[in-house]
Write a protein that holds these residues in place. Structure first.
Motif, PDB file in Angstrom:
ATOM      1  N   ASN A 121      -9.079   3.482  -4.478  1.00  0.00           N
ATOM      2  CA  ASN A 121      -9.876   4.064  -3.536  1.00  0.00           C
ATOM      3  C   ASN A 121     -10.821   3.157  -2.702  1.00  0.00           C
ATOM      4  O   ASN A 121     -11.342   3.621  -1.631  1.00  0.00           O
ATOM      5  N   SER A 122     -11.169   1.711  -3.414  1.00  0.00           N
ATOM      6  CA  SER A 122     -11.943   1.050  -2.629  1.00  0.00           C
ATOM      7  C   SER A 122     -11.002   0.273  -1.660  1.00  0.00           C
ATOM      8  O   SER A 122     -11.624  -0.473  -0.813  1.00  0.00           O
ATOM      9  N   ILE A 123      -9.587   0.082  -1.741  1.00  0.00           N
ATOM     10  CA  ILE A 123      -8.763  -0.511  -0.839  1.00  0.00           C
ATOM     11  C   ILE A 123      -8.821   0.008   0.244  1.00  0.00           C
ATOM     12  O   ILE A 123      -8.499   1.291   0.674  1.00  0.00           O
ATOM     13  N   ARG A 124      -8.603  -0.707   1.526  1.00  0.00           N
ATOM     14  CA  ARG A 124      -8.801  -0.293   2.885  1.00  0.00           C
ATOM     15  C   ARG A 124      -7.222  -0.492   3.355  1.00  0.00           C
ATOM     16  O   ARG A 124      -6.663   0.489   4.170  1.00  0.00           O
ATOM     17  N   ARG A 125      -6.525  -1.570   3.108  1.00  0.00           N
ATOM     18  CA  ARG A 125      -5.401  -1.964   3.637  1.00  0.00           C
ATOM     19  C   ARG A 125      -4.248  -1.466   2.666  1.00  0.00           C
ATOM     20  O   ARG A 125      -4.185  -1.784   1.432  1.00  0.00           O
ATOM     21  N   ARG A 127      -3.210   1.328   1.443  1.00  0.00           N
ATOM     22  CA  ARG A 127      -3.616   2.258   0.426  1.00  0.00           C
ATOM     23  C   ARG A 127      -2.556   3.396   0.302  1.00  0.00           C
ATOM     24  O   ARG A 127      -2.254   3.619  -0.855  1.00  0.00           O
ATOM     25  N   ALA A 128      -2.058   4.003   1.418  1.00  0.00           N
ATOM     26  CA  ALA A 128      -1.062   4.682   1.152  1.00  0.00           C
ATOM     27  C   ALA A 128       0.229   4.318   0.440  1.00  0.00           C
ATOM     28  O   ALA A 128       0.923   4.765  -0.349  1.00  0.00           O
ATOM     29  N   VAL A 129       0.675   2.692   0.786  1.00  0.00           N
ATOM     30  CA  VAL A 129       1.725   2.408   0.051  1.00  0.00           C
ATOM     31  C   VAL A 129       1.438   2.030  -1.272  1.00  0.00           C
ATOM     32  O   VAL A 129       2.518   2.425  -2.136  1.00  0.00           O
ATOM     33  N   LEU A 130       0.490   1.587  -1.626  1.00  0.00           N
ATOM     34  CA  LEU A 130       0.057   1.473  -3.229  1.00  0.00           C
ATOM     35  C   LEU A 130      -0.060   2.690  -4.047  1.00  0.00           C
ATOM     36  O   LEU A 130       0.466   2.749  -4.929  1.00  0.00           O
ATOM     37  N   ARG A 131      -0.513   3.630  -3.425  1.00  0.00           N
ATOM     38  CA  ARG A 131      -0.494   5.060  -4.199  1.00  0.00           C
ATOM     39  C   ARG A 131       0.884   5.430  -4.011  1.00  0.00           C
ATOM     40  O   ARG A 131       1.122   6.047  -5.141  1.00  0.00           O
ATOM     41  N   SER A 132       1.779   5.368  -3.297  1.00  0.00           N
ATOM     42  CA  SER A 132       3.196   5.794  -3.376  1.00  0.00           C
ATOM     43  C   SER A 132       3.804   5.187  -4.581  1.00  0.00           C
ATOM     44  O   SER A 132       4.486   5.334  -5.409  1.00  0.00           O
ATOM     45  N   VAL A 133       3.543   3.877  -4.534  1.00  0.00           N
ATOM     46  CA  VAL A 133       4.105   2.851  -5.632  1.00  0.00           C
ATOM     47  C   VAL A 133       3.718   3.176  -7.096  1.00  0.00           C
ATOM     48  O   VAL A 133       4.348   3.245  -7.571  1.00  0.00           O
ATOM     49  N   TYR A 134       2.374   3.485  -7.190  1.00  0.00           N
ATOM     50  CA  TYR A 134       2.019   3.819  -8.278  1.00  0.00           C
ATOM     51  C   TYR A 134       2.237   5.316  -8.875  1.00  0.00           C
ATOM     52  O   TYR A 134       2.410   5.503 -10.117  1.00  0.00           O
ATOM     53  N   PHE A 135       2.940   5.898  -7.881  1.00  0.00           N
ATOM     54  CA  PHE A 135       3.123   7.447  -8.208  1.00  0.00           C
ATOM     55  C   PHE A 135       4.642   7.602  -8.599  1.00  0.00           C
ATOM     56  O   PHE A 135       5.092   8.525  -9.092  1.00  0.00           O
ATOM     57  N   LEU A 136       5.767   6.234  -8.336  1.00  0.00           N
ATOM     58  CA  LEU A 136       6.935   6.547  -8.334  1.00  0.00           C
ATOM     59  C   LEU A 136       7.315   6.931  -9.769  1.00  0.00           C
ATOM     60  O   LEU A 136       8.318   7.516 -10.034  1.00  0.00           O
ATOM     61  N   PRO A 137       6.694   6.313 -11.051  1.00  0.00           N
ATOM     62  CA  PRO A 137       7.132   6.715 -12.368  1.00  0.00           C
ATOM     63  C   PRO A 137       7.225   8.230 -12.525  1.00  0.00           C
ATOM     64  O   PRO A 137       7.764   8.681 -13.372  1.00  0.00           O
ATOM     65  N   TYR A 138       6.172   8.870 -11.981  1.00  0.00           N
ATOM     66  CA  TYR A 138       6.222  10.463 -12.251  1.00  0.00           C
ATOM     67  C   TYR A 138       7.267  11.219 -11.379  1.00  0.00           C
ATOM     68  O   TYR A 138       7.784  12.272 -11.970  1.00  0.00           O
ATOM     69  N   VAL A 139       7.631  10.704 -10.186  1.00  0.00           N
ATOM     70  CA  VAL A 139       8.588  11.574  -9.762  1.00  0.00           C
ATOM     71  C   VAL A 139      10.062  11.131  -9.950  1.00  0.00           C
ATOM     72  O   VAL A 139      11.054  11.851  -9.507  1.00  0.00           O
ATOM     73  N   THR A 140      10.336  10.074 -10.780  1.00  0.00           N
ATOM     74  CA  THR A 140      11.760   9.728 -11.167  1.00  0.00           C
ATOM     75  C   THR A 140      12.042  10.487 -12.199  1.00  0.00           C
ATOM     76  O   THR A 140      11.273  11.086 -13.056  1.00  0.00           O
TER      77      THR A 140
END
Length: 321
Positions: A121-125, A127-140
């Motif tokens: 939430n504090s990252i500005r640059r 941000r969308a890419v990192l959120r997608s990376v961390y969400f990958l284990p759930y959608v696999t």
């Protein structure tokens, strides 16, 4: 013969047939029931009948093939709890393993996902890419991921190879992390946490974005350290989300057995057996021994436990609000 025009609604005319009689209409409630009835019938067949037959089966012995059931009353429940010298110890062992997973997996999920959500939430640059990376284990796909983890955790898998290459061969497991009774269940708990963190992080992120940023700015102006902001401001505001994450983890532990079936099948020596896997095994692998009634009884015991935990969680949510 001419027809008469009458007003049905303000500003709207309709032709009334000769004789002064208006056309017959279906009652409004009957039209509503005509739309709802197919869904009710499907639920009655697939839901009510299935639940009722499952409850009745928990009081009987049946192997799934004979045309009649052997009614035994509450004996199935007694056998599972204490009467049967084989099933009762197996149930207690599976219950203890389930309790460990039910406590440790949600706690570790919260401990990892909350700081991770604060950092994202504090990252500005990016941000969308990192959120997608961390969400990958759930959608696999779960089964594919579990088979991949099995390969990684084998005696000659990637983790043992990496430990030996780093000079940490004493930490390697010659029989594999899933073959050692001391490491099998902790390993599965860590994999469960790894697969649960994405959703928990997303929930915490949604909660953080709903918090007024002025609270954080005021705390920074007052000289509060980040750990104090997390403890004194963020944590109290996100307690309802934490309760929901814990409830989701408990639900997955009580009714989920996919990871235990695919990766260990309850082994080695029953050290990763859980209640849901035990019910599955009684249903599909011991049918000729008339254990479908036992499986149904165990399923209803799990349902009762889930209801009690849900009520406790609802009460806890009312308190934190």
């Amino acid at each position: 013969m001419s027809s008469l025009a009458v007003r049905d609604h303000p500003g709207r005319l309709m032709d009334e047939p000769s004789g002064g009689r208006s056309p017959r209409r279906w009652p409004g409630w009957l039209t509503g029931w005509a739309f709802v009835l197919p869904a009710i019938a499907l639920f009655a067949v697939m839901g009510v009948y299935t639940i009722g037959s499952g409850l009745a089966l928990s009081f009987a012995k049946w192997n799934g093939f004979t045309p009649t059931w052997n009614w035994v009353g509450i004996q199935n429940y007694l056998d599972l709890l204490y009467a049967d010298p084989v099933l009762a110890p197996e149930l207690r062992r599976a219950g203890w393993n389930t309790l460990q997973v039910m406590i440790l997996a949600p706690l570790l999920t919260v401990a990892i996902s909350l700081p991770l959500a604060v950092a994202l939430n504090s990252i500005r640059r990016l941000r969308a890419v990192l959120r997608s990376v961390y969400f990958l284990p759930y959608v696999t796909t779960g089964v594919a991921i579990y088979f991949a983890w099995r390969y990684v955790l084998e005696p000659d898998g990637a983790i043992n190879t990496l430990l030996r290459s780093l000079g940490l061969g004493t930490l390697a497991q010659p029989q594999g992390f899933l073959g050692n009774p001391d490491t099998a269940l902790p390993t599965l708990i860590l994999i469960l946490v790894w697969s649960s963190v994405p959703v928990a992080t997303l929930l915490y992120l949604s909660g953080l974005q709903a918090v007024d940023p002025n609270l954080f700015e005021a705390a920074q102006i007052d000289g509060a350290a980040p750990r104090h902001v997390l403890r004194r401001i963020i944590w109290p505001l996100l307690r309802p989300i934490t309760a929901a994450i814990v409830l989701l983890g408990v639900r997955d532990t009580l009714h989920g057995f996919q990871i235990f079936l695919v990766m260990t099948r309850g082994g080695p020596g029953g050290h990763t057996d859980v209640l849901a896997l035990m019910a599955y095994r009684l249903s599909f692998f011991k049918g000729l021994a008339q254990t479908l009634g036992l499986a149904s009884a165990l399923g209803w015991l799990l349902f009762a436990a889930a209801v009690l935990l849900t009520l406790a969680n609802a009460r806890m949510l009312r308190r934190v609000r």
